[in-house]
Scaffold this motif. Structure first.
Motif, PDB file in Angstrom:
ATOM      1  N   HIS A  26      11.637  36.636 -23.194  1.00 39.33           N
ATOM      2  CA  HIS A  26      11.296  36.950 -21.793  1.00 39.33           C
ATOM      3  C   HIS A  26      11.512  35.644 -20.989  1.00 39.33           C
ATOM      4  O   HIS A  26      10.819  34.819 -21.371  1.00 39.33           O
ATOM      5  N   GLN A  27      12.293  35.694 -20.173  1.00 39.79           N
ATOM      6  CA  GLN A  27      12.832  34.645 -19.583  1.00 39.79           C
ATOM      7  C   GLN A  27      12.242  34.635 -17.777  1.00 39.79           C
ATOM      8  O   GLN A  27      12.443  35.631 -17.445  1.00 39.79           O
ATOM      9  N   VAL A  28      11.412  33.707 -17.580  1.00 40.68           N
ATOM     10  CA  VAL A  28      10.723  33.711 -16.312  1.00 40.68           C
ATOM     11  C   VAL A  28      10.881  32.671 -15.752  1.00 40.68           C
ATOM     12  O   VAL A  28      10.316  31.622 -15.735  1.00 40.68           O
ATOM     13  N   GLY A  29      12.200  32.421 -14.982  1.00 37.15           N
ATOM     14  CA  GLY A  29      12.581  30.967 -14.440  1.00 37.15           C
ATOM     15  C   GLY A  29      12.713  30.292 -15.644  1.00 37.15           C
ATOM     16  O   GLY A  29      13.782  30.441 -16.567  1.00 37.15           O
ATOM     17  N   ASP A  30      12.203  29.387 -15.476  1.00 34.76           N
ATOM     18  CA  ASP A  30      12.368  28.121 -16.232  1.00 34.76           C
ATOM     19  C   ASP A  30      11.426  28.149 -17.559  1.00 34.76           C
ATOM     20  O   ASP A  30      11.039  27.387 -18.345  1.00 34.76           O
ATOM     21  N   LEU A  31      10.838  29.305 -17.634  1.00 34.13           N
ATOM     22  CA  LEU A  31       9.536  29.265 -18.569  1.00 34.13           C
ATOM     23  C   LEU A  31      10.076  30.553 -19.618  1.00 34.13           C
ATOM     24  O   LEU A  31      10.820  31.625 -19.334  1.00 34.13           O
ATOM     25  N   THR A  32      10.132  30.354 -21.042  1.00 36.74           N
ATOM     26  CA  THR A  32      10.441  31.403 -21.993  1.00 36.74           C
ATOM     27  C   THR A  32       9.125  31.600 -22.635  1.00 36.74           C
ATOM     28  O   THR A  32       8.410  31.080 -22.971  1.00 36.74           O
ATOM     29  N   VAL A  33       8.880  33.080 -22.999  1.00 37.48           N
ATOM     30  CA  VAL A  33       8.034  33.550 -23.758  1.00 37.48           C
ATOM     31  C   VAL A  33       8.427  34.637 -24.649  1.00 37.48           C
ATOM     32  O   VAL A  33       9.343  35.543 -24.314  1.00 37.48           O
ATOM     33  N   ARG A  34       8.113  34.281 -26.005  1.00 40.84           N
ATOM     34  CA  ARG A  34       8.565  35.324 -27.072  1.00 40.84           C
ATOM     35  C   ARG A  34       7.406  35.688 -27.773  1.00 40.84           C
ATOM     36  O   ARG A  34       6.670  34.841 -28.466  1.00 40.84           O
ATOM     37  N   GLN A  35       7.303  37.031 -28.293  1.00 45.47           N
ATOM     38  CA  GLN A  35       6.652  37.606 -29.128  1.00 45.47           C
ATOM     39  C   GLN A  35       6.746  37.077 -30.880  1.00 45.47           C
ATOM     40  O   GLN A  35       8.029  37.162 -31.028  1.00 45.47           O
ATOM     41  N   VAL A  36       5.812  36.453 -31.154  1.00 42.50           N
ATOM     42  CA  VAL A  36       6.278  36.015 -32.875  1.00 42.50           C
ATOM     43  C   VAL A  36       5.406  36.954 -33.721  1.00 42.50           C
ATOM     44  O   VAL A  36       5.753  36.972 -34.917  1.00 42.50           O
ATOM     45  N   GLU A  37       4.265  37.479 -33.506  1.00 38.73           N
ATOM     46  CA  GLU A  37       3.564  38.332 -34.106  1.00 38.73           C
ATOM     47  C   GLU A  37       3.059  39.594 -33.126  1.00 38.73           C
ATOM     48  O   GLU A  37       3.082  39.483 -32.025  1.00 38.73           O
ATOM     49  N   LYS A  38       2.140  40.464 -33.999  1.00 40.09           N
ATOM     50  CA  LYS A  38       1.890  41.454 -33.040  1.00 40.09           C
ATOM     51  C   LYS A  38       0.957  41.091 -31.859  1.00 40.09           C
ATOM     52  O   LYS A  38       1.004  41.660 -30.757  1.00 40.09           O
ATOM     53  N   HIS A  39       0.182  40.203 -32.184  1.00 37.27           N
ATOM     54  CA  HIS A  39      -0.949  39.781 -31.108  1.00 37.27           C
ATOM     55  C   HIS A  39      -0.871  38.153 -30.420  1.00 37.27           C
ATOM     56  O   HIS A  39      -1.556  37.639 -30.328  1.00 37.27           O
ATOM     57  N   THR A  40       0.680  37.641 -30.911  1.00 34.95           N
ATOM     58  CA  THR A  40       0.626  36.391 -30.518  1.00 34.95           C
ATOM     59  C   THR A  40       2.037  36.053 -29.797  1.00 34.95           C
ATOM     60  O   THR A  40       2.994  36.570 -30.469  1.00 34.95           O
ATOM     61  N   TYR A  41       1.903  35.417 -28.971  1.00 31.54           N
ATOM     62  CA  TYR A  41       3.265  34.841 -28.110  1.00 31.54           C
ATOM     63  C   TYR A  41       3.517  33.531 -28.065  1.00 31.54           C
ATOM     64  O   TYR A  41       2.495  32.961 -28.197  1.00 31.54           O
ATOM     65  N   LEU A  42       4.570  33.241 -28.013  1.00 36.90           N
ATOM     66  CA  LEU A  42       4.902  31.527 -27.772  1.00 36.90           C
ATOM     67  C   LEU A  42       5.301  31.336 -26.533  1.00 36.90           C
ATOM     68  O   LEU A  42       5.893  32.108 -25.816  1.00 36.90           O
ATOM     69  N   HIS A  43       4.984  30.506 -25.850  1.00 39.22           N
ATOM     70  CA  HIS A  43       5.431  30.166 -24.362  1.00 39.22           C
ATOM     71  C   HIS A  43       5.966  28.663 -24.287  1.00 39.22           C
ATOM     72  O   HIS A  43       5.489  27.988 -25.183  1.00 39.22           O
ATOM     73  N   ILE A  44       7.367  28.632 -23.891  1.00 40.74           N
ATOM     74  CA  ILE A  44       7.716  27.430 -23.962  1.00 40.74           C
ATOM     75  C   ILE A  44       8.269  27.070 -22.559  1.00 40.74           C
ATOM     76  O   ILE A  44       8.894  27.857 -21.750  1.00 40.74           O
ATOM     77  N   SER A  45       7.803  25.694 -22.171  1.00 40.99           N
ATOM     78  CA  SER A  45       8.368  25.338 -20.912  1.00 40.99           C
ATOM     79  C   SER A  45       8.866  23.774 -21.036  1.00 40.99           C
ATOM     80  O   SER A  45       8.798  23.515 -22.198  1.00 40.99           O
ATOM     81  N   TYR A  46       9.534  23.308 -20.186  1.00 39.29           N
ATOM     82  CA  TYR A  46      10.295  22.094 -20.315  1.00 39.29           C
ATOM     83  C   TYR A  46       9.968  20.872 -19.491  1.00 39.29           C
ATOM     84  O   TYR A  46       9.618  20.957 -18.335  1.00 39.29           O
ATOM     85  N   LEU A  47       9.755  19.658 -20.265  1.00 39.97           N
ATOM     86  CA  LEU A  47       9.339  18.362 -19.503  1.00 39.97           C
ATOM     87  C   LEU A  47      10.476  17.495 -19.288  1.00 39.97           C
ATOM     88  O   LEU A  47      11.123  17.182 -20.556  1.00 39.97           O
ATOM     89  N   GLN A  48      10.762  16.813 -18.543  1.00 42.94           N
ATOM     90  CA  GLN A  48      12.071  16.174 -18.293  1.00 42.94           C
ATOM     91  C   GLN A  48      11.402  14.630 -18.427  1.00 42.94           C
ATOM     92  O   GLN A  48      10.667  14.217 -17.661  1.00 42.94           O
ATOM     93  N   THR A  49      12.015  13.931 -19.486  1.00 47.17           N
ATOM     94  CA  THR A  49      11.591  12.792 -19.938  1.00 47.17           C
ATOM     95  C   THR A  49      12.599  11.697 -19.879  1.00 47.17           C
ATOM     96  O   THR A  49      13.626  11.861 -19.606  1.00 47.17           O
ATOM     97  N   GLU A  50      12.186  10.447 -19.571  1.00 50.85           N
ATOM     98  CA  GLU A  50      13.248   9.313 -19.509  1.00 50.85           C
ATOM     99  C   GLU A  50      13.609   8.935 -20.676  1.00 50.85           C
ATOM    100  O   GLU A  50      15.055   8.997 -21.075  1.00 50.85           O
ATOM    101  N   GLN A  51      12.932   8.895 -21.801  1.00 52.91           N
ATOM    102  CA  GLN A  51      13.358   8.537 -23.110  1.00 52.91           C
ATOM    103  C   GLN A  51      14.072   9.594 -23.872  1.00 52.91           C
ATOM    104  O   GLN A  51      14.924   9.532 -24.487  1.00 52.91           O
ATOM    105  N   PHE A  52      13.704  10.963 -23.897  1.00 57.13           N
ATOM    106  CA  PHE A  52      14.200  12.078 -24.655  1.00 57.13           C
ATOM    107  C   PHE A  52      15.036  13.040 -23.751  1.00 57.13           C
ATOM    108  O   PHE A  52      15.348  14.004 -24.396  1.00 57.13           O
ATOM    109  N   GLY A  53      14.827  13.024 -22.588  1.00 57.06           N
ATOM    110  CA  GLY A  53      15.667  13.996 -21.827  1.00 57.06           C
ATOM    111  C   GLY A  53      14.801  15.220 -21.593  1.00 57.06           C
ATOM    112  O   GLY A  53      13.549  15.093 -21.543  1.00 57.06           O
ATOM    113  N   ARG A  54      15.387  16.362 -21.626  1.00 57.49           N
ATOM    114  CA  ARG A  54      14.498  17.570 -21.191  1.00 57.49           C
ATOM    115  C   ARG A  54      14.157  17.996 -22.772  1.00 57.49           C
ATOM    116  O   ARG A  54      14.736  18.289 -23.657  1.00 57.49           O
ATOM    117  N   VAL A  55      12.792  18.184 -22.938  1.00 58.06           N
ATOM    118  CA  VAL A  55      12.212  18.472 -23.931  1.00 58.06           C
ATOM    119  C   VAL A  55      11.083  19.673 -23.805  1.00 58.06           C
ATOM    120  O   VAL A  55      10.563  19.972 -22.990  1.00 58.06           O
TER     121      VAL A  55
END
Length: 132
Positions: A26-55
């Protein structure tokens, strides 16, 4: 019998280490949410860093009944607000707390958004000390 290069087997072994994702993200703007198990979801947001870029920065949502607990916030208040709204309106769950696992921005950057909504936060004493 044809000879298959060893790296082919390493590649197949590598692929077998990751189970296929069961549900679309599920994409909510720049946030991603994905169900990985019946009662568990992964949320992913992104941090812009100087050394590693978008993480990509991961956290988890655990749900039980009509309640949810968030483990680690998105990287900023904007994405934390999107996550809170998504859990409350799409999952129809009440967030009863957020657990911060360590003091880096990738895990507590969006903490003020949770506090503004009256959602309590929890962390070990050392994490709280280092966050200050």
């Amino acid at each position: 019998m044809p000879v298959v290069p060893n790296r082919f087997f390493v590649f197949l072994l590598f692929l077998g280490c990751f189970p296929p994702m069961k549900n679309p993200a599920h994409q909510v703007g720049d946030l991603t949410v994905r169900q990985v198990e019946k009662h568990t979801y992964l949320h992913i947001s992104y941090l812009q860093t100087e050394q590693f870029g978008r993480v990509g920065c991961n956290g988890m949502i655990a749900v039980d009944g009509r309640e949810a607990i968030i483990f680690d916030t998105p990287v900023d208040n904007e994405n934390a607000g999107k996550l809170i709204d998504w859990v409350e309106h799409e999952l129809n769950k009440k967030i009863i707390g957020v657990v911060v696992t360590h003091f880096h921005t990738d895990c507590l950057g969006g903490l003020p958004a949770f506090h503004e909504k009256g959602i309590p936060s929890f962390a070990c004493t050392k994490t709280i000390e280092l966050a200050k």
